[in-house]
Scaffold this motif. Structure first.
Motif, PDB file in Angstrom:
ATOM      1  N   ASP A   1       0.844  -1.201   0.000  1.00  0.00           N
ATOM      2  CA  ASP A   1       0.000   0.000   0.000  1.00  0.00           C
ATOM      3  C   ASP A   1       0.878   1.249   0.000  1.00  0.00           C
ATOM      4  O   ASP A   1       0.638   2.190  -0.764  1.00  0.00           O
ATOM      5  CB  ASP A   1      -0.899   0.051   1.243  1.00  0.00           C
ATOM      6  CG  ASP A   1      -1.945  -1.039   1.304  1.00  0.00           C
ATOM      7  OD1 ASP A   1      -2.265  -1.644   0.262  1.00  0.00           O
ATOM      8  OD2 ASP A   1      -2.452  -1.279   2.418  1.00  0.00           O
TER       9      ASP A   1
ATOM     10  N   PRO B   1      -7.290  -5.481  -5.977  1.00  0.00           N
ATOM     11  CA  PRO B   1      -7.713  -5.349  -4.573  1.00  0.00           C
ATOM     12  C   PRO B   1      -6.907  -4.311  -3.794  1.00  0.00           C
ATOM     13  O   PRO B   1      -7.433  -3.692  -2.862  1.00  0.00           O
ATOM     14  CB  PRO B   1      -7.527  -6.749  -3.984  1.00  0.00           C
ATOM     15  CG  PRO B   1      -6.784  -7.544  -4.988  1.00  0.00           C
ATOM     16  CD  PRO B   1      -6.856  -6.829  -6.292  1.00  0.00           C
TER      17      PRO B   1
ATOM     18  N   ASP C   1      -8.508  -1.073  -4.904  1.00  0.00           N
ATOM     19  CA  ASP C   1      -9.862  -1.042  -4.327  1.00  0.00           C
ATOM     20  C   ASP C   1      -9.805  -0.646  -2.851  1.00  0.00           C
ATOM     21  O   ASP C   1     -10.611   0.172  -2.393  1.00  0.00           O
ATOM     22  CB  ASP C   1     -10.555  -2.397  -4.458  1.00  0.00           C
ATOM     23  CG  ASP C   1     -11.035  -2.697  -5.865  1.00  0.00           C
ATOM     24  OD1 ASP C   1     -11.028  -1.774  -6.717  1.00  0.00           O
ATOM     25  OD2 ASP C   1     -11.400  -3.866  -6.119  1.00  0.00           O
ATOM     26  N   ARG C   2      -8.866  -1.227  -2.116  1.00  0.00           N
ATOM     27  CA  ARG C   2      -8.728  -0.941  -0.681  1.00  0.00           C
ATOM     28  C   ARG C   2      -8.364   0.542  -0.464  1.00  0.00           C
ATOM     29  O   ARG C   2      -8.925   1.201   0.414  1.00  0.00           O
ATOM     30  CB  ARG C   2      -7.660  -1.870  -0.088  1.00  0.00           C
ATOM     31  CG  ARG C   2      -7.474  -1.787   1.386  1.00  0.00           C
ATOM     32  CD  ARG C   2      -6.588  -2.902   1.936  1.00  0.00           C
ATOM     33  NE  ARG C   2      -5.276  -2.976   1.306  1.00  0.00           N
ATOM     34  CZ  ARG C   2      -4.860  -3.983   0.540  1.00  0.00           C
ATOM     35  NH1 ARG C   2      -5.658  -4.998   0.298  1.00  0.00           N
ATOM     36  NH2 ARG C   2      -3.649  -3.982   0.025  1.00  0.00           N
TER      37      ARG C   2
ATOM     38  N   GLN D   1     -11.378   2.667  -1.308  1.00  0.00           N
ATOM     39  CA  GLN D   1     -12.371   2.553  -0.230  1.00  0.00           C
ATOM     40  C   GLN D   1     -11.980   3.416   0.972  1.00  0.00           C
ATOM     41  O   GLN D   1     -12.841   4.001   1.625  1.00  0.00           O
ATOM     42  CB  GLN D   1     -12.531   1.089   0.187  1.00  0.00           C
ATOM     43  CG  GLN D   1     -13.632   0.863   1.185  1.00  0.00           C
ATOM     44  CD  GLN D   1     -13.848  -0.606   1.484  1.00  0.00           C
ATOM     45  OE1 GLN D   1     -13.040  -1.455   1.152  1.00  0.00           O
ATOM     46  NE2 GLN D   1     -14.944  -0.898   2.152  1.00  0.00           N
ATOM     47  N   ARG D   2     -10.691   3.526   1.234  1.00  0.00           N
ATOM     48  CA  ARG D   2     -10.198   4.379   2.333  1.00  0.00           C
ATOM     49  C   ARG D   2     -10.235   5.859   1.958  1.00  0.00           C
ATOM     50  O   ARG D   2      -9.931   6.715   2.782  1.00  0.00           O
ATOM     51  CB  ARG D   2      -8.752   4.014   2.675  1.00  0.00           C
ATOM     52  CG  ARG D   2      -8.603   2.803   3.543  1.00  0.00           C
ATOM     53  CD  ARG D   2      -7.178   2.605   3.962  1.00  0.00           C
ATOM     54  NE  ARG D   2      -6.740   3.585   4.958  1.00  0.00           N
ATOM     55  CZ  ARG D   2      -5.527   3.578   5.494  1.00  0.00           C
ATOM     56  NH1 ARG D   2      -4.641   2.670   5.136  1.00  0.00           N
ATOM     57  NH2 ARG D   2      -5.195   4.481   6.389  1.00  0.00           N
TER      58      ARG D   2
END
Length: 149
Positions: A45, A76, A79-80, A83-84
């Motif tokens: 990340d 993913p 996406d994560r 989403q944050r």
């Protein structure tokens, strides 16, 4: 009674460079992961945020190539981060089928704080080595990164 870690003879393994490099990588990765956990970020990340910040408008495919992550595994991660609300996907100006990646204001703030922690960690790493050792390890890592068997 099982032997403890320190009771196990690892001398045969320790003579293999690959084993020693992996051991060092695991130790450094564990410490870095612990630092990033306070920001709820994985090392991947963090790397994605740094690359998106340095390359606004980066495509997912480009990010995957840079991080050496297959396209299905990049989705993913993005996406994560979306989403944050630290990353946004925007339609490309050049090709509407493509989506550009950009940091949000929250993403820039998160990255700034995480990068400061990583910089402090890097300083500790560097302080554990002499200046000569730092030069040698930099040189060796460049050579090993280009190594192909």
């Amino acid at each position: 009674m099982p032997a403890s870690h320190s009771d196990i003879d690892q001398s045969r393994l320790a003579r293999f460079l690959g084993f020693r490099l992996t051991r060092a990588k695991v130790q450094v990765h564990r410490a870095l992961t612990s630092r990033l956990a306070s920001h709820e970020l994985s090392t991947t990340d963090f790397s994605a945020l740094v690359l998106i910040d340095a390359n606004p408008g980066l495509y997912q495919r480009q990010l995957g190539l840079a991080l050496e992550i297959s396209p299905p595994n990049v989705v993913p991660i993005i996406d994560r981060l979306v989403q944050r609300e630290v990353v946004v996907r925007l339609p490309s100006k050049d090709d509407r089928r493509m989506q550009e990646l950009h940091l949000t204001d929250a993403g820039r703030a998160l990255l700034k704080n995480a990068e400061a922690d990583v910089a402090r960690f890097e300083q500790l790493l560097e302080e554990s080595l002499t200046a000569t050792e730092q030069r040698y390890i930099d040189s060796a890592l460049k050579k090993l990164s280009a190594f192909e068997a």
